[in-house]
Design a protein around this motif. Structure first.
Motif, short mmCIF file in Angstrom:
data_model
loop_
_atom_site.label_atom_id
_atom_site.label_comp_id
_atom_site.label_asym_id
_atom_site.label_seq_id
_atom_site.Cartn_x
_atom_site.Cartn_y
_atom_site.Cartn_z
N UNK A 105 9.52 22.32 58.88
CA UNK A 105 10.11 20.68 58.83
C UNK A 105 9.67 19.78 57.71
N UNK A 106 9.62 20.38 56.64
CA UNK A 106 9.56 19.52 55.46
C UNK A 106 10.86 18.48 55.34
N UNK A 107 10.60 17.19 55.06
CA UNK A 107 11.48 16.24 54.83
C UNK A 107 11.72 15.64 53.27
N UNK A 145 15.89 18.54 55.71
CA UNK A 145 14.76 19.12 56.55
C UNK A 145 15.04 20.51 56.61
N UNK A 146 13.88 21.11 56.07
CA UNK A 146 13.83 22.55 55.88
C UNK A 146 12.44 23.30 56.14
N UNK A 147 12.35 24.46 55.91
CA UNK A 147 11.22 25.16 56.30
C UNK A 147 10.98 25.97 54.87
N UNK A 184 14.08 30.82 58.36
CA UNK A 184 14.07 29.60 57.93
C UNK A 184 14.98 28.37 58.21
N UNK A 185 14.56 27.33 58.50
CA UNK A 185 15.65 26.20 58.82
C UNK A 185 15.97 25.57 57.45
#
Length: 75
Positions: A38-40, A29-31, A14-15
């Motif tokens: 790419x939720x910001x 920005x994350x998963x 997960x980023x």
């Protein structure tokens, strides 16, 4: 809006990236999961816990560290 740097503190697959800007804004920005990536979100320093701040400072490029520490109000 001028970018200072982007720091990734991703775990497993997960980023999780934080981008710091000259106007003291913090963009994350994350998963959430493989289907929601790419939720910001925009954060204030007081919305980031100490453990995450520690990781961000450890991962921060040396030339940006002082400015990022000011934005995060760290320590």
């Amino acid at each position: 809006m001028e970018k200072i740097c982007t720091i990734s503190i991703a775990t497993n697959w997960l980023g999780d990236e934080y981008t710091f800007y000259e106007d003291n804004k913090i963009e994350r920005t994350y998963d959430n999961n493989s289907l929601s990536s790419n939720v910001t979100e925009w954060l204030e320093a007081n919305q980031i816990n100490k453990q995450t701040k520690d990781k961000l400072i450890r991962g921060c490029p040396e030339e940006c560290k002082e400015k990022v520490m000011q934005i995060l109000d760290y320590p």
